[in-house]
Design an enzyme around this catalytic site. Structure first.
Site, short mmCIF file in Angstrom:
data_model
loop_
_atom_site.label_atom_id
_atom_site.label_comp_id
_atom_site.label_asym_id
_atom_site.label_seq_id
_atom_site.Cartn_x
_atom_site.Cartn_y
_atom_site.Cartn_z
N GLU A 103 0.83 -1.19 0.00
CA GLU A 103 0.00 0.00 0.00
C GLU A 103 0.87 1.25 0.00
OE1 GLU A 103 -3.90 -1.88 2.05
OE2 GLU A 103 -2.72 -0.58 3.33
N CYS A 129 3.45 8.65 0.76
CA CYS A 129 3.94 7.79 1.83
C CYS A 129 4.16 6.41 1.22
CB CYS A 129 2.91 7.74 2.96
SG CYS A 129 3.35 6.61 4.28
N CYS A 142 6.45 -6.28 7.67
CA CYS A 142 7.52 -5.68 8.47
C CYS A 142 7.91 -6.65 9.57
CB CYS A 142 7.03 -4.38 9.10
SG CYS A 142 8.31 -3.48 10.00
N CYS A 181 6.09 -3.81 16.12
CA CYS A 181 5.71 -2.83 17.13
C CYS A 181 4.27 -3.13 17.58
CB CYS A 181 5.80 -1.41 16.57
SG CYS A 181 7.49 -0.98 16.07
N CYS A 239 1.10 -1.43 15.79
CA CYS A 239 1.10 -1.26 14.33
C CYS A 239 0.56 -2.51 13.64
CB CYS A 239 2.52 -0.96 13.85
SG CYS A 239 2.64 -0.77 12.06
N CYS A 287 -1.30 6.13 9.67
CA CYS A 287 -0.10 5.45 10.20
C CYS A 287 -0.50 4.18 10.93
CB CYS A 287 0.62 6.33 11.21
SG CYS A 287 1.12 7.90 10.58
#
Ligand code: SAH
Length: 359
Positions: free
Chosen positions: A94, A107, A114, A118, A121, A337
């Site tokens: 994305e 962005c 990932c 975290c 997230c 985010c």
């Protein structure tokens, strides 16, 4: 035809020229092809009209030129657009277009998924599927610029999509060089911000790069205990080491390091946290960007009230730290985010992934 054709869209200009020469083509064709791909977003050799028909056919037989394909383009009420892009191997990523902040900003992702995991997230919940190639990172920018009519206008890039850029160091830096090329989009490094969880060897390498983007470091906590709980890589690269690397980071006149700080209600948003943060940043040319949590299913934290956010910001401001609060854009289309997650990566549908996350 050769068995595996080299993908020219993944090569820096000098390497593209070498690849052409190695197959008996004139070196100067490299510039022409690079400009078609990276300046005009044309990857189909057949449309490269300053090459003769015969040459186009020969090049097509020897090479490919891959580009991400737009498979969804969602628009938020606030003007933000989220593009889902499909890569050559059908994996999806994305990328987000955020207009008027005050500049136009893209962005972009650096990895499929990932590995940092975290705690707040969604992308982290996917795990790492694979690194993006430089061509794929650059391809996102090109496709976004074309889709938004900005190929010939200035825009900013934030490496804040899916992935940890310093965990895919070489491809990320190669992508920045390709974007910077005068034969491509000529993006100035001053318009690029690299956001990292703080991988110390990566920060040290970045400090020596000739092409230096702006730096943003995701801090999110003020003690190692709390940071390790929220940002697991902190176990390996604790706060003191990250801050030391930041102190040594070469900064241009008037530039500063941005410290991002996700605010989680009653976890890291107390007055003591704010004072401790001010203390940690003492002596660093810093500014703080507070990001009130964008909640998502499966994320066990709450977004603090505006009053708590303001109080936190005020404490920093009173200590003479420049502070801003990030507006969350595109939350209605899950483009904000920490909300980027796509189906395909794990072979499960988005609904299945959500169900897993909700358990
Ligand atoms: N891997 C890079 C880029 C991450 S995305 C990094 O860690 O910096 C950019 C920012 O969004 C990071 O500061 C990240 O911690 C933050 N973020 C992640 N999930 C979030 C969420 N749910 N709400 C608000 N910010 C989030």
């Amino acid at each position: 035809m050769s068995l595996s054709r080299t993908n020219l869209a993944d090569l820096e200009l000098a390497d593209l020229e070498k690849a052409l020469e190695a197959r008996g083509f004139d070196r100067f064709r490299g510039r022409q092809i690079y400009r078609w791909i990276h300046k005009r977003n044309v990857t189909d050799f057949n449309l490269m009209t300053d090459l003769s028909q015969a040459l186009r056919v020969r090049i097509d037989a020897e090479f490919t030129s891959e580009t991400p394909r737009i498979v969804a383009d969602d628009r938020s009420v606030d003007g933000t657009r989220k593009l889902v892009l499909e890569l050559g191997d059908t994996r999806r990523i994305e990328s987000v277009f955020i207009p008027d902040t005050p500049a136009m900003t893209f962005c972009v992702s650096t990895q499929v998924g990932c590995a940092m995991s975290c705690g707040f997230c969604l992308t982290g919940k996917m795990g790492l599927v694979r690194n993006l190639t430089a061509g794929e990172i650059v391809g996102q920018v090109r496709v976004l610029a074309s889709a938004t009519g900005l190929l010939e206008r200035p825009f900013n890039i934030v490496l804040m999509g899916m992935g940890e850029p310093l965990h895919n160091y070489d491809n990320t830096m190669k992508a920045l060089r390709m974007l910077h090329s005068e034969h491509g989009l000529s993006v100035s490094p001053r318009r690029i911000t690299l956001s990292t969880v703080g991988i110390v060897p990566g920060l040290e390498r970045l400090a020596r790069e000739p092409l230096m983007p702006n730096l943003a470091v995701s801090l999110h906590a003020t003690t190692d205990e709390q940071r390790t709980a929220l940002v697991p890589p902190n176990r390996k690269y604790p706060l003191a080491e990250i801050l030391k690397a930041c102190r040594q980071f070469p900064l241009k006149k008037r530039s500063r390091i941005t410290f991002e700080y996700v605010l989680l209600e009653e976890v890291n948003d107390s007055a003591e946290d704010a004072s401790r943060l001010a203390g940690l940043l003492n002596g660093i040319k810093a500014k703080v960007n507070l990001i009130p949590l964008n909640p998502a299913p499966g994320i066990p934290y709450r977004r603090p009230s505006d009053e708590r956010v303001d109080r936190f910001a005020q404490i920093l401001a009173d200590r003479h730290i420049t502070v801003s609060v990030r507006k969350s854009r595109g939350r209605d289309i899950r483009a904000a985010c920490g909300q980027l997650i796509v189906e395909g990566g794990t072979g499960k549908s988005a609904a299945q992934q959500m169900a897993l996350l909700m358990r």
